[in-house]
Motif scaffolding. Structure first.
Motif, PDB file in Angstrom:
ATOM      1  N   ASN A 221       0.864  -1.173   0.000  1.00 26.02           N
ATOM      2  CA  ASN A 221       0.000   0.000   0.000  1.00 26.02           C
ATOM      3  C   ASN A 221       0.906   1.229   0.000  1.00 26.02           C
ATOM      4  O   ASN A 221       2.145   1.102   0.009  1.00 26.02           O
ATOM      5  N   ALA A 222       0.331   2.406   0.002  1.00 25.63           N
ATOM      6  CA  ALA A 222       1.121   3.638  -0.092  1.00 25.63           C
ATOM      7  C   ALA A 222       2.112   3.756   1.066  1.00 25.63           C
ATOM      8  O   ALA A 222       3.266   4.160   0.877  1.00 25.63           O
ATOM      9  N   THR A 223       1.691   3.407   2.266  1.00 20.39           N
ATOM     10  CA  THR A 223       2.567   3.523   3.435  1.00 20.39           C
ATOM     11  C   THR A 223       3.774   2.595   3.316  1.00 20.39           C
ATOM     12  O   THR A 223       4.907   2.991   3.594  1.00 20.39           O
ATOM     13  N   ALA A 224       3.528   1.357   2.897  1.00 23.95           N
ATOM     14  CA  ALA A 224       4.616   0.393   2.759  1.00 23.95           C
ATOM     15  C   ALA A 224       5.602   0.844   1.681  1.00 23.95           C
ATOM     16  O   ALA A 224       6.816   0.675   1.826  1.00 23.95           O
ATOM     17  N   VAL A 225       5.098   1.416   0.608  1.00 29.32           N
ATOM     18  CA  VAL A 225       5.963   1.914  -0.461  1.00 29.32           C
ATOM     19  C   VAL A 225       6.823   3.069   0.043  1.00 29.32           C
ATOM     20  O   VAL A 225       8.030   3.142  -0.237  1.00 29.32           O
ATOM     21  N   ARG A 226       6.205   3.981   0.787  1.00 27.04           N
ATOM     22  CA  ARG A 226       6.958   5.124   1.308  1.00 27.04           C
ATOM     23  C   ARG A 226       8.111   4.653   2.192  1.00 27.04           C
ATOM     24  O   ARG A 226       9.234   5.130   2.072  1.00 27.04           O
ATOM     25  N   ARG A 227       7.852   3.689   3.065  1.00 27.44           N
ATOM     26  CA  ARG A 227       8.902   3.176   3.941  1.00 27.44           C
ATOM     27  C   ARG A 227      10.020   2.518   3.145  1.00 27.44           C
ATOM     28  O   ARG A 227      11.209   2.696   3.440  1.00 27.44           O
ATOM     29  N   LEU A 228       9.639   1.758   2.118  1.00 32.63           N
ATOM     30  CA  LEU A 228      10.638   1.077   1.306  1.00 32.63           C
ATOM     31  C   LEU A 228      11.496   2.078   0.535  1.00 32.63           C
ATOM     32  O   LEU A 228      12.720   1.935   0.457  1.00 32.63           O
ATOM     33  N   MET A 229      10.868   3.105  -0.023  1.00 31.62           N
ATOM     34  CA  MET A 229      11.609   4.114  -0.779  1.00 31.62           C
ATOM     35  C   MET A 229      12.561   4.883   0.118  1.00 31.62           C
ATOM     36  O   MET A 229      13.693   5.182  -0.273  1.00 31.62           O
ATOM     37  N   VAL A 230      12.134   5.177   1.311  1.00 30.38           N
ATOM     38  CA  VAL A 230      13.011   5.886   2.266  1.00 30.38           C
ATOM     39  C   VAL A 230      14.205   5.011   2.631  1.00 30.38           C
ATOM     40  O   VAL A 230      15.348   5.463   2.652  1.00 30.38           O
ATOM     41  N   SER A 231      13.970   3.737   2.913  1.00 26.73           N
ATOM     42  CA  SER A 231      15.055   2.840   3.321  1.00 26.73           C
ATOM     43  C   SER A 231      16.058   2.630   2.191  1.00 26.73           C
ATOM     44  O   SER A 231      17.243   2.400   2.449  1.00 26.73           O
ATOM     45  N   LEU A 232      15.588   2.721   0.939  1.00 25.23           N
ATOM     46  CA  LEU A 232      16.464   2.527  -0.212  1.00 25.23           C
ATOM     47  C   LEU A 232      16.961   3.851  -0.805  1.00 25.23           C
ATOM     48  O   LEU A 232      17.644   3.858  -1.828  1.00 25.23           O
ATOM     49  N   SER A 233      16.585   4.952  -0.146  1.00 25.26           N
ATOM     50  CA  SER A 233      16.989   6.296  -0.600  1.00 25.26           C
ATOM     51  C   SER A 233      16.556   6.563  -2.037  1.00 25.26           C
ATOM     52  O   SER A 233      17.307   7.139  -2.842  1.00 25.26           O
ATOM     53  N   LEU A 234      15.340   6.155  -2.371  1.00 22.37           N
ATOM     54  CA  LEU A 234      14.795   6.386  -3.702  1.00 22.37           C
ATOM     55  C   LEU A 234      13.695   7.429  -3.624  1.00 22.37           C
ATOM     56  O   LEU A 234      13.033   7.591  -2.599  1.00 22.37           O
ATOM     57  N   SER A 235      13.483   8.138  -4.718  1.00 20.86           N
ATOM     58  CA  SER A 235      12.453   9.180  -4.767  1.00 20.86           C
ATOM     59  C   SER A 235      11.906   9.288  -6.168  1.00 20.86           C
ATOM     60  O   SER A 235      12.477   8.741  -7.124  1.00 20.86           O
ATOM     61  N   PHE A 236      10.796   9.987  -6.326  1.00 21.76           N
ATOM     62  CA  PHE A 236      10.234  10.206  -7.653  1.00 21.76           C
ATOM     63  C   PHE A 236      11.121  11.162  -8.429  1.00 21.76           C
ATOM     64  O   PHE A 236      11.658  12.127  -7.875  1.00 21.76           O
ATOM     65  N   ALA A 237      11.289  10.880  -9.717  1.00 22.84           N
ATOM     66  CA  ALA A 237      12.138  11.728 -10.557  1.00 22.84           C
ATOM     67  C   ALA A 237      11.533  13.112 -10.712  1.00 22.84           C
ATOM     68  O   ALA A 237      10.329  13.267 -10.714  1.00 22.84           O
TER      69      ALA A 237
END
Length: 237
Positions: A221-237
């Motif tokens: 879900n959106a929350t799980a994606v946000r946590r994963l992106m933060v942990s991997l230091s990824l962001s929207f282009a």
């Protein structure tokens, strides 16, 4: 000027990671080198028990090889960084010349003597400790209230130490699993981001379509994606 190869040893991974002990040894060696005109041509660091002979340690073997190749002498901060065993010290003396930063002028005979005295003192301490514990246990069994409390306190301290070790081991296993999971998911997440998705939910939908699941086996879900992106230091282009 004498060429020397610095050898540093710490006993635990936590000491190696934090630099505790490691930096102090390096400082001893650097100061001794400056004071005695030694040129440090290499440095090797082991995170191993001192019970192993130097040549049986991964970096110790490399340090000895470099000494032989460059006709250099090995240098350690303190004698116990080489070994706590008189036998190991004596065997090493037959294979290589070495110096001790805290005793830069000590000769071979003196170093052998210091090693023997240190080993004898450790053996005395171990014997005294064993005898003291046995005496404490006997007094506790005889009903001495103070001794009983000391035995209880010691048992609790040992249990606490084992518990801390167990927790640390469990945390290491958990972090290893998290790291492997994140590595396996990263490419899929980057692929979704590359396809110009621009909301957390759209990324979640993309991952779910690929059949990728959270570490707990749930859909994203959106929350799980946000946590994963933060942990991997990824962001929207």
């Amino acid at each position: 000027m004498i060429n020397v190869v610095a050898y540093i040893r710490v006993s635990t991974k936590s000491q190696g990671d934090s630099g505790l002990g490691l930096e102090a040894q390096r400082d001893y060696i650097q100061r001794a080198a400056q004071a005695n005109g030694w040129k440090v041509i290499g440095e090797f660091v082991d995170v191993v028990s001192g019970k192993l002979a130097l040549e049986d340690r991964p970096e110790g073997a490399k340090a000895l090889a470099l000494c032989k190749e460059q006709n250099a002498q090995l240098v350690v901060a303190k004698l116990d960084r080489l070994s706590r065993s008189v036998l190991h010290i004596a065997q090493l003396m037959e294979k290589a010349d070495f110096k001790v930063a805290t005793m830069p002028q000590a000769n071979t005979f003196q170093l052998h003597l210091f090693a023997a005295l240190a080993q004898q003192e450790r053996e005395f301490i171990a014997t005294r400790t064993k005898e003291a514990l046995a005496s404490l246990q006997r007094r506790a069994e005889a009903g001495d209230a103070v001794a009983v409390q000391k035995v209880i306190n010691r048992a609790e301290a040992q249990a606490k130490g084992r518990a801390v070790a167990d927790i640390t081991a469990a945390n290491n296993v958990r972090m290893d699993k998290v790291s492997k999971y994140q590595s396996s998911v990263r490419l899929h997440l980057e692929s979704c981001l590359y396809n110009k998705v621009n909301t957390l939910q759209s990324v979640a939908d993309c991952l779910n379509t690929k059949g990728i699941r959270t570490p707990r086996g749930s859909e994203f879900n959106a929350t799980a994606v946000r946590r994963l992106m933060v942990s991997l230091s990824l962001s929207f282009a």
